[in-house]
Design a protein around this motif. Structure first.
Motif, mmCIF file in Angstrom:
data_model
loop_
_atom_site.group_PDB
_atom_site.id
_atom_site.type_symbol
_atom_site.label_atom_id
_atom_site.label_comp_id
_atom_site.label_asym_id
_atom_site.label_seq_id
_atom_site.Cartn_x
_atom_site.Cartn_y
_atom_site.Cartn_z
ATOM 1 N N ASP A 40 0.815 -1.211 0.000
ATOM 2 C CA ASP A 40 0.000 0.000 0.000
ATOM 3 C C ASP A 40 0.853 1.269 0.000
ATOM 4 O OD1 ASP A 40 -2.376 -1.408 -0.073
ATOM 5 O OD2 ASP A 40 -2.648 -1.397 2.097
ATOM 6 N N VAL A 41 1.900 1.315 0.839
ATOM 7 C CA VAL A 41 2.694 2.554 0.885
ATOM 8 C C VAL A 41 3.383 2.799 -0.448
ATOM 9 C CG1 VAL A 41 3.005 2.497 3.386
ATOM 10 C CG2 VAL A 41 4.759 1.468 1.910
ATOM 11 N N GLN A 42 3.741 1.729 -1.144
ATOM 12 C CA GLN A 42 4.324 1.908 -2.479
ATOM 13 C C GLN A 42 3.265 2.431 -3.455
ATOM 14 O OE1 GLN A 42 7.505 -1.420 -3.388
ATOM 15 N NE2 GLN A 42 5.866 -2.285 -2.119
ATOM 16 N N ARG A 43 2.066 1.887 -3.339
ATOM 17 C CA ARG A 43 0.970 2.352 -4.197
ATOM 18 C C ARG A 43 0.642 3.820 -3.929
ATOM 19 N NH1 ARG A 43 -4.537 1.982 -3.244
ATOM 20 N NH2 ARG A 43 -4.165 0.623 -1.439
ATOM 21 N N PHE A 44 0.845 4.260 -2.689
ATOM 22 C CA PHE A 44 0.581 5.646 -2.321
ATOM 23 C C PHE A 44 1.722 6.594 -2.723
ATOM 24 C CE2 PHE A 44 -2.032 3.901 1.486
ATOM 25 C CZ PHE A 44 -3.103 3.650 0.647
ATOM 26 N N GLY A 45 2.823 6.045 -3.223
ATOM 27 C CA GLY A 45 3.893 6.903 -3.729
ATOM 28 C C GLY A 45 5.247 6.770 -3.057
ATOM 29 N N ALA A 46 5.352 5.995 -1.975
ATOM 30 C CA ALA A 46 6.656 5.813 -1.337
ATOM 31 C C ALA A 46 7.623 5.153 -2.312
ATOM 32 C CB ALA A 46 6.519 4.967 -0.077
ATOM 33 N N GLU A 47 8.872 5.610 -2.266
ATOM 34 C CA GLU A 47 9.866 5.100 -3.208
ATOM 35 C C GLU A 47 10.735 4.000 -2.620
ATOM 36 O OE1 GLU A 47 9.904 9.612 -4.668
ATOM 37 O OE2 GLU A 47 10.055 8.764 -2.668
ATOM 38 N N GLY A 48 10.391 3.567 -1.418
ATOM 39 C CA GLY A 48 11.133 2.491 -0.800
ATOM 40 C C GLY A 48 10.433 1.989 0.450
ATOM 41 N N VAL A 49 10.823 0.802 0.868
ATOM 42 C CA VAL A 49 10.326 0.199 2.111
ATOM 43 C C VAL A 49 11.543 -0.205 2.938
ATOM 44 C CG1 VAL A 49 9.085 -1.751 3.138
ATOM 45 C CG2 VAL A 49 8.188 -0.639 1.069
ATOM 46 N N THR A 50 11.546 0.195 4.202
ATOM 47 C CA THR A 50 12.628 -0.127 5.125
ATOM 48 C C THR A 50 12.109 -1.036 6.231
ATOM 49 O OG1 THR A 50 13.892 1.908 4.743
ATOM 50 C CG2 THR A 50 14.203 0.834 6.871
ATOM 51 N N ILE A 51 12.915 -2.031 6.583
ATOM 52 C CA ILE A 51 12.628 -2.842 7.763
ATOM 53 C C ILE A 51 13.904 -2.949 8.591
ATOM 54 C CG2 ILE A 51 10.781 -4.180 6.703
ATOM 55 C CD1 ILE A 51 12.813 -6.499 6.425
ATOM 56 N N HIS A 52 13.732 -3.199 9.883
ATOM 57 C CA HIS A 52 14.874 -3.328 10.785
ATOM 58 C C HIS A 52 14.613 -4.504 11.718
ATOM 59 C CE1 HIS A 52 18.088 -1.075 13.343
ATOM 60 N NE2 HIS A 52 18.130 -2.370 13.580
ATOM 61 N N PRO A 53 14.861 -5.727 11.252
ATOM 62 C CA PRO A 53 14.663 -6.889 12.114
ATOM 63 C C PRO A 53 15.721 -6.952 13.212
ATOM 64 C CG PRO A 53 15.675 -7.555 10.040
ATOM 65 C CD PRO A 53 15.350 -6.100 9.907
ATOM 66 N N ARG A 54 15.291 -7.250 14.415
ATOM 67 C CA ARG A 54 16.217 -7.406 15.527
ATOM 68 C C ARG A 54 16.223 -8.859 15.988
ATOM 69 N NH1 ARG A 54 14.724 -1.921 16.083
ATOM 70 N NH2 ARG A 54 16.537 -0.601 16.485
ATOM 71 N N PRO A 55 17.279 -9.267 16.689
ATOM 72 C CA PRO A 55 17.407 -10.680 17.058
ATOM 73 C C PRO A 55 16.203 -11.250 17.800
ATOM 74 C CG PRO A 55 19.489 -9.568 17.422
ATOM 75 C CD PRO A 55 18.481 -8.491 17.084
ATOM 76 N N ASP A 56 15.544 -10.432 18.650
ATOM 77 C CA ASP A 56 14.403 -10.955 19.408
ATOM 78 C C ASP A 56 13.096 -10.890 18.611
ATOM 79 O OD1 ASP A 56 13.784 -8.269 19.417
ATOM 80 O OD2 ASP A 56 13.952 -8.010 21.589
ATOM 81 N N GLU A 57 13.150 -10.334 17.409
ATOM 82 C CA GLU A 57 11.994 -10.273 16.503
ATOM 83 C C GLU A 57 10.777 -9.625 17.160
ATOM 84 O OE1 GLU A 57 12.238 -13.590 13.280
ATOM 85 O OE2 GLU A 57 12.249 -14.607 15.214
ATOM 86 N N ARG A 58 11.028 -8.601 17.962
ATOM 87 C CA ARG A 58 9.917 -7.973 18.688
ATOM 88 C C ARG A 58 9.019 -7.129 17.799
ATOM 89 N NH1 ARG A 58 14.542 -5.304 20.544
ATOM 90 N NH2 ARG A 58 14.663 -3.057 20.144
ATOM 91 N N HIS A 59 9.475 -6.808 16.621
ATOM 92 C CA HIS A 59 8.580 -6.162 15.650
ATOM 93 C C HIS A 59 8.699 -6.893 14.310
ATOM 94 C CE1 HIS A 59 12.389 -4.024 15.312
ATOM 95 N NE2 HIS A 59 12.139 -3.303 16.386
ATOM 96 N N ILE A 60 9.532 -6.454 13.407
ATOM 97 C CA ILE A 60 9.724 -7.192 12.158
ATOM 98 C C ILE A 60 10.391 -8.532 12.457
ATOM 99 C CG2 ILE A 60 11.146 -7.263 10.063
ATOM 100 C CD1 ILE A 60 8.688 -5.677 9.596
ATOM 101 N N ARG A 61 9.814 -9.586 11.901
ATOM 102 C CA ARG A 61 10.389 -10.919 12.054
ATOM 103 C C ARG A 61 11.257 -11.243 10.840
ATOM 104 N NH1 ARG A 61 4.321 -12.838 13.308
ATOM 105 N NH2 ARG A 61 4.183 -12.187 15.504
ATOM 106 N N TYR A 62 12.167 -12.156 11.030
ATOM 107 C CA TYR A 62 13.022 -12.554 9.910
ATOM 108 C C TYR A 62 12.175 -13.110 8.760
ATOM 109 C CZ TYR A 62 17.553 -11.664 12.028
ATOM 110 O OH TYR A 62 18.662 -11.031 12.554
ATOM 111 N N GLN A 63 11.110 -13.817 9.069
ATOM 112 C CA GLN A 63 10.242 -14.339 8.013
ATOM 113 C C GLN A 63 9.596 -13.203 7.224
ATOM 114 O OE1 GLN A 63 9.957 -17.579 6.972
ATOM 115 N NE2 GLN A 63 8.916 -16.573 5.260
ATOM 116 N N ASP A 64 9.276 -12.098 7.911
ATOM 117 C CA ASP A 64 8.722 -10.939 7.201
ATOM 118 C C ASP A 64 9.685 -10.468 6.113
ATOM 119 O OD1 ASP A 64 6.444 -10.766 8.854
ATOM 120 O OD2 ASP A 64 7.503 -9.525 10.307
#
Length: 237
Positions: A31-55
């Motif tokens: 969706d954010v790309q469809r809305f015009g964003a030119e990139g997507v950033t993720i920051h997975p951390r070892p405990d996967e408390r937000h973004i998971r490695y599978q994501d």
């Protein structure tokens, strides 16, 4: 025009708080790309408390703009990045228990380590960026590592600017000037928002990309995601 990369970690935090799949991070990235964003950033951390490695793997086929994966280059992170081969990897010296990124690399102290990691990423066709404080010595140190870009850590600027101190931009201007001279690409991120992004952009020559997550998501609660992305794009022109 400076590119806007949307950090979607907070969407994953919200999802994880209920243990299900709402909101869906892959759909949000689409969706954010469809809305015009030119990139997507993720920051997975070892405990996967937000973004998971599978994501990170799930997003690979859905990010058709620029895919930026941030993190501390521990072995698990390095292996993941080499398998996914995103557009860019941003190296951040997070401690395991860090709530959020709170410092840039000491590019002088960790020069040999960074050279080794960056060489491996670049050999696999992945653009590299190093998270750094606005310190001229660290910019020079970054150049010596072979990185393609630096990402200026902007928390200090954002805090001082919110207090009315526009002079807080000066160290960033000096570092950008040096980076341009050294032919280092310039990215920036951390606490940039609709309130300060235009001023920052106007004063940083050669700013290629900003990565914005927390503020953008918070602003979107009131204004809507599509509206907020449009507002950022307008300010970054």
């Amino acid at each position: 025009m400076t590119k806007l990369s949307v950090n979607i970690n907070k969407i994953a935090t919200l999802r994880n708080s209920r243990g299900g799949d709402i909101p869906n991070v892959v759909q949000f990235a689409k969706d954010v790309q469809r809305f015009g964003a030119e990139g997507v950033t993720i920051h997975p951390r070892p405990d996967e408390r937000h973004i998971r490695y599978q994501d990170a793997y799930d997003l690979k086929s859905e990010v058709y703009t620029e895919y930026n994966i941030e993190g501390n280059p521990i072995p698990k992170f390095v292996d993941m990045v080499l398998k996914i081969k995103p557009t860019q990897v941003t190296l951040v010296p997070d401690s395991v228990d860090a709530i959020t990124s709170n410092a840039g690399w000491d590019t002088i102290k960790h020069k040999d380590f960074l050279i080794e990691v960056i060489k491996e990423f670049k050999a696999n066709g992945i653009r590299t960026s190093i998270f750094v404080d606005p310190d001229l010595r660290q910019i020079e140190g970054a150049k010596a590592t072979g990185t393609d870009r630096i990402e200026l850590y902007t928390e200090a600027f954002a805090h001082q600017y919110s207090l009315g101190n526009e002079d807080a931009i000066k160290p960033y201007m000096e570092c950008a000037g040096l980076a341009n001279t050294l032919q280092l690409g310039i990215n920036a991120g951390h606490d940039l928002s609709l309130d300060n992004i235009a001023f920052f952009k106007e004063n940083i020559t050669g700013l290629l990309e900003v990565s914005i997550g927390h503020a953008l998501i918070a602003e979107s609660l009131y204004l809507g995601v599509e509206n907020v992305i449009g507002m950022y794009l307008n300010k970054l022109k």
